[in-house]
Motif scaffolding. Structure first.
Motif, PDB file in Angstrom:
ATOM      1  N   HIS A   1      -8.398 -18.358  53.418  1.00  0.00           N
ATOM      2  CA  HIS A   1      -9.177 -19.094  52.147  1.00  0.00           C
ATOM      3  C   HIS A   1     -10.400 -18.057  51.938  1.00  0.00           C
ATOM      4  CE1 HIS A   1     -10.240 -22.261  49.500  1.00  0.00           C
ATOM      5  NE2 HIS A   1     -11.367 -22.332  50.205  1.00  0.00           N
ATOM      6  N   MET A   2     -10.129 -16.792  51.594  1.00  0.00           N
ATOM      7  CA  MET A   2     -11.138 -15.944  51.169  1.00  0.00           C
ATOM      8  C   MET A   2     -10.870 -15.114  50.016  1.00  0.00           C
ATOM      9  SD  MET A   2     -12.113 -14.371  54.986  1.00  0.00           S
ATOM     10  CE  MET A   2     -11.891 -15.232  56.374  1.00  0.00           C
ATOM     11  N   ASN A   3     -11.879 -14.406  49.618  1.00  0.00           N
ATOM     12  CA  ASN A   3     -11.744 -13.437  48.335  1.00  0.00           C
ATOM     13  C   ASN A   3     -11.031 -12.126  49.348  1.00  0.00           C
ATOM     14  OD1 ASN A   3     -12.942 -14.626  46.200  1.00  0.00           O
ATOM     15  ND2 ASN A   3     -14.689 -14.482  47.343  1.00  0.00           N
ATOM     16  N   ILE A   4     -10.087 -11.514  48.559  1.00  0.00           N
ATOM     17  CA  ILE A   4      -9.407 -10.452  49.233  1.00  0.00           C
ATOM     18  C   ILE A   4      -9.815  -8.939  48.591  1.00  0.00           C
ATOM     19  CG2 ILE A   4      -7.260  -9.384  50.114  1.00  0.00           C
ATOM     20  CD1 ILE A   4      -8.010 -11.839  51.659  1.00  0.00           C
ATOM     21  N   LEU A   5     -10.318  -8.115  48.926  1.00  0.00           N
ATOM     22  CA  LEU A   5     -10.716  -6.912  48.320  1.00  0.00           C
ATOM     23  C   LEU A   5      -9.598  -5.689  49.364  1.00  0.00           C
ATOM     24  CD1 LEU A   5     -14.032  -6.777  47.472  1.00  0.00           C
ATOM     25  CD2 LEU A   5     -12.190  -7.011  45.915  1.00  0.00           C
ATOM     26  N   ILE A   6      -8.578  -4.984  48.663  1.00  0.00           N
ATOM     27  CA  ILE A   6      -8.194  -3.879  49.703  1.00  0.00           C
ATOM     28  C   ILE A   6      -8.642  -2.345  49.219  1.00  0.00           C
ATOM     29  CG2 ILE A   6      -5.871  -3.150  49.881  1.00  0.00           C
ATOM     30  CD1 ILE A   6      -4.603  -5.549  49.161  1.00  0.00           C
ATOM     31  N   SER A   7      -8.802  -1.689  50.247  1.00  0.00           N
ATOM     32  CA  SER A   7      -9.051  -0.228  50.078  1.00  0.00           C
ATOM     33  C   SER A   7      -7.917   0.475  50.724  1.00  0.00           C
ATOM     34  CB  SER A   7     -10.367  -0.119  51.029  1.00  0.00           C
ATOM     35  OG  SER A   7     -10.509   1.306  51.071  1.00  0.00           O
ATOM     36  N   PRO A   8      -7.072   1.065  49.755  1.00  0.00           N
ATOM     37  CA  PRO A   8      -6.134   1.866  50.284  1.00  0.00           C
ATOM     38  C   PRO A   8      -6.384   3.123  50.853  1.00  0.00           C
ATOM     39  CG  PRO A   8      -5.926   1.135  48.076  1.00  0.00           C
ATOM     40  CD  PRO A   8      -7.141   0.948  48.063  1.00  0.00           C
TER      41      PRO A   8
ATOM     42  N   TYR B   1       1.401   5.235  43.042  1.00  0.00           N
ATOM     43  CA  TYR B   1       2.084   4.105  42.668  1.00  0.00           C
ATOM     44  C   TYR B   1       2.442   2.922  43.652  1.00  0.00           C
ATOM     45  CZ  TYR B   1       5.369   5.011  46.693  1.00  0.00           C
ATOM     46  OH  TYR B   1       6.068   5.370  48.011  1.00  0.00           O
ATOM     47  N   VAL B   2       1.810   3.119  44.910  1.00  0.00           N
ATOM     48  CA  VAL B   2       1.430   1.917  45.602  1.00  0.00           C
ATOM     49  C   VAL B   2       0.187   1.241  45.368  1.00  0.00           C
ATOM     50  CG1 VAL B   2       0.921   1.150  47.953  1.00  0.00           C
ATOM     51  CG2 VAL B   2       2.538   3.005  47.792  1.00  0.00           C
ATOM     52  N   ARG B   3      -0.827   1.698  44.862  1.00  0.00           N
ATOM     53  CA  ARG B   3      -1.785   1.158  44.078  1.00  0.00           C
ATOM     54  C   ARG B   3      -1.333   0.384  42.982  1.00  0.00           C
ATOM     55  NH1 ARG B   3      -6.695   3.924  45.893  1.00  0.00           N
ATOM     56  NH2 ARG B   3      -6.208   5.743  47.199  1.00  0.00           N
TER      57      ARG B   3
END
Length: 485
Positions: A354-361, A368-370
């Motif tokens: 139950h949080m904000n999610i930020l992803i750093s690839p 293409y994954v991004r």
């Protein structure tokens, strides 16, 4: 513009992340006027045109030796304006003659090197000597360019036995130029073993194994179903013959650089425990920590701006996730397909926390994954993990070097070892939850959803933060002083 009067740093770029670190030095030199930088890659990296433009805009130059098609790049015309007007430093053998000594131009192979050659078959001996020739020619190439460009110090982000870092270090030593590794990677012998234990070019037969075990056992790794050398057999022997071998080829940075810079006293201790000289390893911080320091000081403001930019709920904590690269082909971990890894670091936390999610690839993850993640509604940042760690409340990664950055910011960490590396780096750290199965991963996410549990881990993390790096904004200045002071 007479650029030869300033001090000059030569920064080797092996991976995209290296360019980002060296750019901080480029900007520092441009602002202070103390030095200029040449950024040099032996490869052709995916965003080479952007790197070239960015370097030029900062008064620097970025060089790649190869073209996108695999050909040789025209490095001469691009560097014509950077050739030094001063006489180059004499190589060490000629400098020794000036001091009254007489030394050969190339190191004489040791008696042991000549002895081990005698025990090889004719074909193996020829293969080794061909590798010796390749090594010497590469060292000569590096030596020549360091002299032409009037370099005062060589910087590497990593001294890896698989790359040509040995040649830049050897070329620098010939010219009495300082060589410095500015590292943020962890030490692990197991990483290379896991990566290459199924590799045919690293495997050795019984005869070769007996030979290497007799002469240079530190190059050999064996298990129930594998027997390998750290680099191919003939190349390893050639590195010994040319005196360019690391003392432990299974560890990074174990070569002959003058100094190894690490971010924290904790990392320095780990290097010394692994057999490195205490004199060569210095804990002065890493340029990336200066970025972390600035952002951490401005955490509330940056956090508010991030919420507005990405449409985050300001009332919720932020979980920063470091998406690992695809290592499924070389490991025996939790997943056989990279799509499962992507799901583990996007869908599972998104559906659990139950949080904000930020992803750093990871920088090596293809676009293409991004695009796939963005299409599914996940928020992927374009910059480094260092951009979101200072504003986060929780960090999720998989055996990443960036975990140390999060620890220096006092964050609780969930380290999901989905590739089953089983490193010991953080096993004694109470602020790090380590898991190696999806079920344990899910259970830990549920645990971290409980504010009281997360607050307790955060308290421990903040108490230990100083051990993992001092965020005082002075790491770059300390590095420059070491290089040029």
């Amino acid at each position: 513009m007479n650029i030869s009067k300033r001090k000059r740093l030569f920064c080797v770029v092996y991976e995209p992340g290296n360019f980002n670190v060296w750019t901080k030095l480029v900007e520092h030199g441009r602002k202070t006027g103390e030095f200029d930088c040449i950024l040099w890659s032996p490869y052709c990296l995916p965003e080479s045109m952007r790197y070239q433009d960015e370097a030029i805009s900062n008064g620097s130059v970025y060089i790649e030796e190869t073209t996108p098609s695999g050909g040789l790049a025209d490095i001469y015309s691009r560097l014509s304006g950077w050739l030094s007007a001063d006489f180059p430093r004499l190589p060490d053998d000629l400098a020794a003659i000036m001091d009254g000594a007489s030394t050969p131009a190339d190191p004489i192979p040791s008696a042991a090197a000549l002895d081990f050659l005698e025990e090889l078959s004719d074909s193996d001996r020829l293969s080794v000597l061909r590798e010796v020739d390749i090594i010497r020619r590469r060292i000569n190439f590096c030596d020549d360019w360091l002299a032409r460009l009037g370099v005062d110090a060589v910087l590497l982000a990593e001294d890896n036995v698989e790359r040509d870092s040995y040649a830049w270090i050897a070329g620098a030593k010939r010219r009495q130029i300082k060589s410095v590794v500015v590292s943020y990677g962890a030490l692990s012998e197991q990483e290379a073993i896991n990566a290459y234990k199924r590799s045919q070019i690293h495997s050795v037969d019984q005869t070769q194994a007996n030979f290497i075990r007799k002469w240079f056992p530190h190059w050999l790794a064996e298990g129930d179903d594998f027997r390998i050398t750290r680099i191919p057999f003939h190349t390893a022997l050639a590195r010994e013959f040319t005196n360019t071998a690391p003392f432990n080829p299974w560890l990074v940075n174990a070569g002959h650089a003058d100094s190894i810079i690490v971010e924290s006293q904790r990392m320095r201790n780990s290097y010394i425990d692994a057999g490195f000289s205490g004199h060569s390893v210095q804990s002065i911080g890493h340029p990336t920590q200066d970025t972390l320091a600035l952002k951490f000081l401005d955490r509330d403001n940056l956090r508010s701006r991030a919420c507005e930019r990405y449409g985050l709920d300001k009332s919720l904590p932020i979980a920063a996730i470091a998406m690992p690269p695809d290592n499924t082909a070389t490991t025996t971990g939790c997943y056989t397909e990279y799509s499962e890894v992507i799901r583990a670091f996007s869908e599972i936390p998104n559906n659990t926390l139950h949080m904000n999610i930020l992803i750093s690839p990871h920088p090596n993850i293809p676009n293409y994954v991004r695009e796939h993640l963005a299409a599914r509604g996940y928020l992927c940042i374009n910059g480094s993990a260092s951009d979101i760690i200072p504003i986060a409340d929780l960090y999720i990664a998989s055996v990443s070097s960036t975990i140390k950055w999060a620890m220096s910011c006092g964050l609780p960490i969930l380290n999901y070892d989905c590739y089953n590396y089983n490193y010991n780096d953080y096993k004694q750290c109470l602020q790090v939850i380590e898991v190696n199965s999806e079920q344990l991963y899910r259970d830990s996410l549920e645990l971290l959803n409980i504010p009281e549990k997360r607050a307790r881990l955060t308290e421990i993390a903040k108490a230990e933060a100083q051990e993992w790096g001092t965020l005082d904004g002075g790491a770059t200045d300390r590095l420059i002083h070491l290089l040029l002071g």
